[in-house]
Motif scaffolding. Structure first.
Motif, PDB file in Angstrom:
ATOM      1  N   ILE B  28       5.357   3.057   1.007  1.00 21.47           N
ATOM      2  CA  ILE B  28       5.694   2.823   2.413  1.00 21.47           C
ATOM      3  C   ILE B  28       4.619   3.410   3.331  1.00 21.47           C
ATOM      4  O   ILE B  28       4.154   2.769   4.274  1.00 21.47           O
ATOM      5  CB  ILE B  28       7.082   3.419   2.714  1.00 21.47           C
ATOM      6  N   THR B  31       1.261   1.447   3.311  1.00 25.75           N
ATOM      7  CA  THR B  31       1.305   0.106   3.895  1.00 25.75           C
ATOM      8  C   THR B  31       1.605   0.158   5.390  1.00 25.75           C
ATOM      9  O   THR B  31       0.953  -0.515   6.185  1.00 25.75           O
ATOM     10  CB  THR B  31       2.393  -0.751   3.201  1.00 25.75           C
ATOM     11  N   THR B  32       2.587   0.970   5.777  1.00 24.08           N
ATOM     12  CA  THR B  32       3.043   0.933   7.176  1.00 24.08           C
ATOM     13  C   THR B  32       2.528   2.115   7.997  1.00 24.08           C
ATOM     14  O   THR B  32       2.620   2.096   9.215  1.00 24.08           O
ATOM     15  CB  THR B  32       4.581   0.956   7.236  1.00 24.08           C
ATOM     16  N   HIS B  36       7.957   8.392   6.100  1.00 16.31           N
ATOM     17  CA  HIS B  36       9.344   7.945   6.060  1.00 16.31           C
ATOM     18  C   HIS B  36      10.232   9.041   5.467  1.00 16.31           C
ATOM     19  O   HIS B  36      10.611   8.984   4.303  1.00 16.31           O
ATOM     20  CB  HIS B  36       9.375   6.670   5.217  1.00 16.31           C
ATOM     21  N   ASP B  80      14.343   0.290   8.424  1.00 11.31           N
ATOM     22  CA  ASP B  80      13.171  -0.247   9.105  1.00 11.31           C
ATOM     23  C   ASP B  80      13.591  -1.114  10.287  1.00 11.31           C
ATOM     24  O   ASP B  80      13.060  -0.978  11.389  1.00 11.31           O
ATOM     25  CB  ASP B  80      12.310  -1.058   8.129  1.00 11.31           C
ATOM     26  N   TYR B  84      12.891   1.751  13.006  1.00  8.23           N
ATOM     27  CA  TYR B  84      11.440   1.759  13.199  1.00  8.23           C
ATOM     28  C   TYR B  84      10.938   0.560  13.998  1.00  8.23           C
ATOM     29  O   TYR B  84       9.987   0.670  14.756  1.00  8.23           O
ATOM     30  CB  TYR B  84      10.716   1.804  11.846  1.00  8.23           C
ATOM     31  N   ARG B  85      11.595  -0.596  13.806  1.00  5.29           N
ATOM     32  CA  ARG B  85      11.070  -1.785  14.462  1.00  5.29           C
ATOM     33  C   ARG B  85      11.102  -1.657  15.993  1.00  5.29           C
ATOM     34  O   ARG B  85      10.105  -1.992  16.641  1.00  5.29           O
ATOM     35  CB  ARG B  85      11.827  -3.019  13.986  1.00  5.29           C
ATOM     36  N   ARG B  88       8.115   0.332  16.950  1.00 15.85           N
ATOM     37  CA  ARG B  88       6.844  -0.401  16.828  1.00 15.85           C
ATOM     38  C   ARG B  88       6.657  -1.305  18.032  1.00 15.85           C
ATOM     39  O   ARG B  88       5.562  -1.425  18.568  1.00 15.85           O
ATOM     40  CB  ARG B  88       6.861  -1.252  15.559  1.00 15.85           C
ATOM     41  N   GLY B 174      -2.202  -2.131   5.181  1.00 16.02           N
ATOM     42  CA  GLY B 174      -2.383  -0.688   5.267  1.00 16.02           C
ATOM     43  C   GLY B 174      -3.726  -0.302   5.854  1.00 16.02           C
ATOM     44  O   GLY B 174      -3.845   0.653   6.607  1.00 16.02           O
ATOM     45  N   ALA B 177      -3.814  -3.473  10.198  1.00 16.02           N
ATOM     46  CA  ALA B 177      -2.748  -4.451  10.406  1.00 16.02           C
ATOM     47  C   ALA B 177      -3.219  -5.603  11.298  1.00 16.02           C
ATOM     48  O   ALA B 177      -2.891  -6.762  11.042  1.00 16.02           O
ATOM     49  CB  ALA B 177      -1.523  -3.774  11.001  1.00 16.02           C
ATOM     50  N   VAL B 187       2.537  -9.779   8.976  1.00 14.30           N
ATOM     51  CA  VAL B 187       2.606  -8.322   8.866  1.00 14.30           C
ATOM     52  C   VAL B 187       4.054  -7.835   8.837  1.00 14.30           C
ATOM     53  O   VAL B 187       4.410  -6.962   8.051  1.00 14.30           O
ATOM     54  CB  VAL B 187       1.829  -7.668  10.027  1.00 14.30           C
ATOM     55  N   TYR B 191       5.773  -5.471   5.929  1.00 15.48           N
ATOM     56  CA  TYR B 191       6.479  -4.208   6.192  1.00 15.48           C
ATOM     57  C   TYR B 191       7.819  -4.199   5.478  1.00 15.48           C
ATOM     58  O   TYR B 191       8.210  -3.221   4.855  1.00 15.48           O
ATOM     59  CB  TYR B 191       6.707  -4.024   7.702  1.00 15.48           C
TER      60      TYR B 191
END
Lengths: 294, 294
Positions: B28, B31-32, B36, B80, B84-85, B88, B174, B177, B187, B191
């Motif tokens: 995680i 990549t993101t 986490h 996520d 998290y979204r 973002r 990663g 992006a 993308v 995720y």
């Protein structure tokens, strides 16, 4: 009922000190840490041990605890000179867990069973027991710390801190010794947390490791975020709201094994909502003015 | 010497557990770019799922263990999307996302505490405790399963990252992006894949540990922090590094027991982490560091 309100008032005063001191670190210097409860604990244990085992006077013990805690903040300040952001949070996590392990395992702290029998403070021959005198003592300490924090943030020192927070390289190229500023801020912040710890010990008369564990650090974090980073008034309001709110909920009858996790969930939801919808907190500045200028 | 070899072997096995927990975390993270921490709660939740299914509903252990994979994956996806979204979308700072992940962890762990209570629970399965003598060292069935699972999962994941199109896409996201989006990679979908895959990868470790030493709502945090230490020691983003970091911390803690009382084991792990953050924040396999300026 009156006693209950007075007891809540003492807690609020203690958390005002914790919130304001932590805000110096997070809000003014931009140094994110989850180890504030470790300093709170070092202060509490040092004060309590000096008073209970050596019979030292409260103020002298507190002063020594402040010095010890400020010195012990240096190990955490060192990584902050090398890394920033996420890495500092992780280093502080490590620091917090090492200190928790020390509180739990050192023979002198009484280990997991805690340290009972902390005497009441004696001020000019007057024994501060009972609710009202403790409220007065904690209020005095809270005002003292607030005043000191206000002095720090409005002085040129505070201006440099905000400059470091917003653009470390620019502050450095303006000839500011960024390293020294960070170490001193850590020391001031930790020293104030030690005052809160000393107060907590003499107020309750008993301390044990869970009071200074990682979840306590998280709570102090929540308090500062809800009130607003970079505003001292915000931390005062954050402390009042977050201490008074669950105490008020106490009148809704609920077993403690449900009430405790429920409080934690409430804090967690508050953080998530504030971070998404109002990252500057209740009283935070909208956005640092410096950013728009650059 | 026999004792030393035994402690060394035990350390290797514990190191494998750390590495397994860290594996999903690092998928995680690399990549993101998200640290986490709620991964700890996904770990606890997967263990509680197995407890609920086998002890309370009588499901066979193997079936419950297999179902724990999609269970963990779904929970990771949910985190996520819900937490998290939105951040973002608002271009939140990496540290903000990290704070939210700590809040999500608190939320889930306390949710588990309300549903199942805070006490330690046992899965009551003892078949894995059978020991085999290999020279002076005794290895249990459980240790063998752990070693095999670690080897299989690490090899599979390295092959997945290097040889498949999806693995390449994840590495591209990663690295950069925006650039990945330009060449036509979805993308948002990558995720989701990272969260599903990374979260599912925590389930084997959760199942193994819960069989070995039972479960409690806070079982995740300390293991995860040790795993994060393994990630940093190994070099952020490097999968072989994670294994090496996990083994180093496991062996240091295991062999440390030889000279130092075992309650200091956690402190040893974090002392290693601390030293690495100060002297070599990029770890053994110092590679790309995404979100923080080290």
């Amino acid at each position: 009922m009156t006693t209950f309100i007075l007891e809540v008032a003492v807690l609020i005063n203690i958390y005002i000190i914790l919130g304001v001191s932590f805000n110096l670190l997070v809000g003014y210097a931009g140094l994110f840490s989850v180890a504030h409860a470790a300093f709170y604990g070092i202060g509490a244990y040092t004060t309590a041990l000096l008073m209970a085992k050596l019979g030292v006077n409260f103020f002298l013990a507190l002063a020594l605890a402040v010095v010890v805690t400020a010195l012990l903040s240096i190990p955490l300040a060192i990584p902050s000179l090398r890394v920033s952001g996420d890495y500092l949070v992780i280093a502080s996590f490590g620091f917090q867990l090492i200190m928790s392990s020390v509180f739990n395992n050192l023979a002198i702290t009484g280990g997991a069973a805690g340290l009972p029998g902390i005497p009441k403070p004696v001020v000019f021959g007057y024994r501060v027991a009972g609710s009202l005198p403790i409220v007065a003592l904690s209020l005095g300490m809270a005002l003292l710390c607030l005043g000191a924090a206000w002095r720090v943030t409005t002085s040129p020192f505070g201006r440099v801190l905000r400059a470091i927070r917003d653009d470390e390289v620019a502050a450095q190229s303006a000839g500011k010794n960024v390293q020294a500023f960070k170490v001193i801020t850590f020391a001031i912040s930790a020293a104030m947390a030690a005052v809160a710890g000393g107060l907590y010990g003499v107020y309750v008369g008993f301390i044990s490791p869970p009071s200074f564990a990682v979840m306590e650090s998280f709570f102090i974090f929540v308090l500062v975020i809800v009130g607003g980073t970079g505003t001292l008034r915000g931390s005062v309001i954050g402390a009042v709201v977050l201490i008074a709110l669950p105490e008020a909920l106490r009148f809704v009858r609920m077993p403690e094994e449900v009430a405790f996790p429920l409080r934690q969930i409430l804090y967690a939801v508050l953080v998530i909502l504030f971070m998404i919808f109002r990252p500057q907190g209740l009283l935070g500045e909208q956005a640092p003015r410096e950013e728009q200028g650059s | 010497m026999g004792l030393f070899l035994q402690l060394f072997t035990d350390g290797v096995v514990i190191g494998c557990v750390y590495a397994l927990v860290a594996l999903g975390f690092v998928v995680i993270l690399s990549t993101t770019g998200i640290w986490h921490f709620a991964h700890a709660a996904v770990y606890s939740a997967a263990a509680y799922w197995v407890y609920f299914a086998t002890v309370e509903r009588g499901m066979p252990l193997v079936l419950a263990a297999l179902l724990s994979l999609p269970f963990a994956a779904c929970l990771g996806l949910l985190i996520d999307v819900v937490a998290y979204r939105p951040l973002r979308r608002r271009n939140a700072a990496p540290t903000t996302v990290m704070i939210v992940s700590i809040a999500v962890m608190t939320f889930l762990e306390n949710g588990i505490a309300i549903l199942f209570g805070t006490d330690n629970k046992s899965l009551g399965t003892v078949f894995v405790a059978h020991g085999y003598s290999v020279g002076p060292v005794v290895i249990t069935t459980w240790s063998i399963i752990t070693l095999v699972a670690t080897a299989v999962l690490f090899v599979t994941l390295i092959l997945f990252q290097q040889r498949t199109e999806m693995g390449a896409a994840m590495r591209a996201v990663g690295n950069n992006a925006d650039m990945a989006r330009v060449v036509g990679i979805n993308v948002g979908r990558i995720y989701l894949v990272a969260f599903a895959l990374g979260s599912a990868l925590v389930a084997p470790a959760a199942v193994l540990v819960s069989i070995h030493s039972g479960i409690s709502p806070t079982m995740g945090l300390e293991v995860l922090l040790t795993a994060v230490a393994a990630v940093i020691v190994g070099g952020v983003g490097s999968i072989p590094g994670v294994l090496l970091g996990g083994l180093l911390i496991g062996v240091a803690g295991g062999v440390g027991v030889w000279q130092i009382p075992s309650q200091w084991q956690q402190a040893i792990a974090f002392a290693i982490l601390f030293l690495f953050i100060i002297f070599r924040p990029t770890g053994f396999f110092g590679g790309k560091v995404k979100s923080a300026a080290v």
